[in-house]
Design a protein around this motif. Structure first.
Motif, short mmCIF file in Angstrom:
data_model
loop_
_atom_site.label_atom_id
_atom_site.label_comp_id
_atom_site.label_asym_id
_atom_site.label_seq_id
_atom_site.Cartn_x
_atom_site.Cartn_y
_atom_site.Cartn_z
N PHE A 1 0.72 -1.06 -0.05
CA PHE A 1 0.14 0.20 -0.06
C PHE A 1 0.96 1.11 -0.16
CE2 PHE A 1 0.29 -0.67 4.68
CZ PHE A 1 0.81 0.56 4.87
N HIS A 2 0.30 2.44 -0.21
CA HIS A 2 1.04 3.43 -0.16
C HIS A 2 0.18 4.49 0.52
CE1 HIS A 2 -1.22 6.32 -2.89
NE2 HIS A 2 -1.66 5.27 -3.48
N TYR A 3 0.92 5.51 1.25
CA TYR A 3 0.41 6.52 1.94
C TYR A 3 1.50 7.59 2.14
CZ TYR A 3 -3.44 8.74 4.33
OH TYR A 3 -4.71 9.58 4.89
N PHE A 4 1.09 8.62 3.09
CA PHE A 4 2.30 9.57 3.30
C PHE A 4 2.56 9.58 4.88
CE2 PHE A 4 -1.72 11.69 2.68
CZ PHE A 4 -1.98 12.29 3.82
N THR A 5 3.83 10.09 5.28
CA THR A 5 4.10 10.15 6.72
C THR A 5 3.44 10.91 7.51
OG1 THR A 5 6.02 10.97 6.42
CG2 THR A 5 6.33 8.75 6.33
N PHE A 6 3.21 11.18 8.76
CA PHE A 6 2.63 11.94 9.42
C PHE A 6 3.74 12.77 10.25
CE2 PHE A 6 -1.25 8.94 10.30
CZ PHE A 6 -1.56 9.49 8.99
N PRO A 7 3.73 14.27 10.05
CA PRO A 7 4.91 14.99 10.67
C PRO A 7 4.82 14.43 12.21
CG PRO A 7 3.23 16.14 9.32
CD PRO A 7 2.85 14.92 9.22
N SER A 8 3.68 14.22 12.86
CA SER A 8 3.77 14.27 14.09
C SER A 8 4.57 12.66 14.53
CB SER A 8 2.20 13.84 14.72
OG SER A 8 1.76 12.83 14.05
N ILE A 9 4.45 11.86 13.63
CA ILE A 9 5.74 10.64 13.94
C ILE A 9 6.90 10.63 13.32
CG2 ILE A 9 5.59 8.06 13.33
CD1 ILE A 9 2.73 8.12 13.15
N VAL A 10 6.97 11.08 12.09
CA VAL A 10 8.16 11.09 11.22
C VAL A 10 8.95 12.59 11.27
CG1 VAL A 10 9.29 10.56 8.95
CG2 VAL A 10 7.45 9.24 10.02
N GLY A 11 8.04 13.42 11.35
CA GLY A 11 8.58 14.69 11.38
C GLY A 11 8.38 15.59 10.04
N TYR A 12 8.18 14.83 9.04
CA TYR A 12 8.03 15.26 7.54
C TYR A 12 6.49 14.62 7.10
CZ TYR A 12 12.85 16.30 8.72
OH TYR A 12 13.93 16.58 9.08
N THR A 13 6.08 15.06 5.72
CA THR A 13 5.06 14.74 5.07
C THR A 13 5.73 13.93 4.15
OG1 THR A 13 3.63 16.20 5.96
CG2 THR A 13 2.89 14.76 3.95
N LEU A 14 6.13 12.55 4.07
CA LEU A 14 6.75 11.83 2.79
C LEU A 14 5.95 10.77 2.35
CD1 LEU A 14 10.07 11.32 5.14
CD2 LEU A 14 9.69 13.31 3.46
N PRO A 15 5.71 10.92 0.95
CA PRO A 15 5.07 9.91 0.36
C PRO A 15 5.75 8.69 0.30
CG PRO A 15 5.43 11.75 -1.17
CD PRO A 15 6.21 12.02 -0.05
N PHE A 16 5.10 7.57 0.77
CA PHE A 16 6.02 6.29 0.90
C PHE A 16 5.11 4.97 0.32
CE2 PHE A 16 3.85 3.92 4.23
CZ PHE A 16 3.07 4.67 5.10
#
Ligand SMILES: *[C@@H]1O[C@H](CO)[C@@H](O)[C@H](O)[C@H]1NC(C)=O
Ligand SMILES: CC(=O)N[C@H]1CO[C@H](CO)[C@@H](O)[C@@H]1O
Length: 340
Positions: free
Chosen positions: A192-207
């Motif tokens: 699956f794909h989504y994007f990371t949450f700034p609250s967890i990763v610190g950035y919005t990164l498509p992954f």
């Protein structure tokens, strides 16, 4: 993600609302392998692969990846060099316009038909980025949709050689080895794909996440190089690179990267009213790999002298990759179409 029925959709929604805040933007290679799914929603009367008057793929004004794309890879668990090579050469083939026809670059041409608000097309250039090994299973052998984000965080914040932070044109591909279970793996999704949450990763990164199903469910996620037990009498096809699990991952990786490029923040190209369960450009062509494909028929494929089945050429290898929705003509297209 393919939605088999209204009831299932409602159940899924309910599950999403009650359980996890993360949508399931996932994928399995053949829709008929999904429990209780009817054949492709398009029925038998289609003229072109997947064509339908009912598909309204729309642009929702969000960004698409128009600048040179870089794919950073996280190898989670135990990976052999030979396995990494198959996958890296596949990604390295997206922009290899000189590969033999029908080519992976020809397949990427369908993705390039998608544009953003300014009319800029998805980039032709897809580059291999940095790699990070997570050999010792930093977050265990069973990952949830949320702990996947923690794995990505570890990779981009590592003390030594962290992956570069590249929110606008970087894609982060998390690949889990065959001894790792990921939430919903084998049941609903193979990736699956989504994007990371700034609250967890610190950035919005498509992954995207894609798992090696060789041990857990090759008949589901590495179909047709393995077949499910209940399909008695059906023989698996020979895979083009001699590794059933990894050859099966290739189409899933293609599916997810194509969707990431056209819908990286899940607010650009998708069909359906529901952004929680969007139907994206690869979802619309699940199970279609060649001319005539649809239902449980994969379409016209190629067969090598060695007996391996594939449908496109990369730089040095052959691959079997599903087709993608072409919004210009409103059906699924791929480089190995017979009418080209
Ligand atoms: C860009 O997208 C438009 C609209 O889909 C299409 O007509 C055009 O051929 C695309 N350009 C490239 C280079 O693919
Ligand atoms: C119509 C149909 O095939 N229904 C089946 C859906 O799946 C459940 C369990 O997985 C079966 O019990 C139904 O018969």
């Amino acid at each position: 993600m393919h939605r088999p029925s209204l009831l299932l959709t409602l159940l899924t929604l309910l599950a999403l609302l009650t359980a996890a805040p993360l949508p399931a933007i996932g994928y399995r290679p053949l829709p008929h392998l999904r429990p209780n799914s009817s054949d492709l929603r398009f029925g038998d009367s289609k003229k072109y692969e997947g064509s339908s008057d009912f598909v309204h793929l729309r642009y929702h004004m969000g960004p698409v990846l128009t600048g040179s794309i870089t794919v950073h890879t996280i190898w989670y668990g135990q990976w052999q060099k030979s396995q990494k090579k198959i996958i890296r050469e596949f990604i390295g083939s997206f922009s290899a316009v000189n590969a033999k026809h029908p080519s992976v670059a020809g397949w990427w041409d369908t993705v390039r038909l998608y544009t953003d608000q300014t009319g800029a097309n998805v980039s032709r250039t897809v580059r291999l980025g940095e790699q990070k090994n997570d050999r010792f299973y930093s977050h265990g052998k069973s990952l949830t949709r949320l702990s996947i984000q923690s794995v990505i965080k570890s990779a981009v914040t590592a003390k030594t050689k962290p992956l570069p932070i590249n929110p606008s044109n970087g894609l982060y591909l998390l690949l889990t080895s065959d001894d790792v279970y990921v939430e919903d793996f084998c049941g609903q999704v193979c990736g699956f794909h989504y994007f990371t949450f700034p609250s967890i990763v610190g950035y919005t990164l498509p992954f995207a996440w894609v798992g090696n199903s060789a041990k857990l469910c090759p008949g589901i996620c590495a179909y047709p190089f393995a077949v499910p037990e209940y399909m008695q009498g059906l023989k698996p096809l020979k895979s083009p690179n001699g590794d059933v699990g990894v050859d099966g991952m290739i189409s899933v990786i293609g599916h997810e990267v194509a969707e990431l490029a056209t819908n990286p923040l899940v607010n650009a190209w998708y069909a359906g009213q529901d952004p929680v369960a969007p139907v994206e450009i690869a979802d619309l062509c699940e199970g279609i790999y060649g001319t005539g494909g649809g239902g449980s028929y994969m379409g016209q494929l190629l067969k090598g002298k060695d007996g391996a089945t594939y449908n496109m050429n990369g730089i040095r290898r052959r691959y079997l990759v599903q087709w993608l929705w072409n919004h210009v003509v409103s059906y699924c297209t791929g480089p190995n179409a017979l009418d080209q």
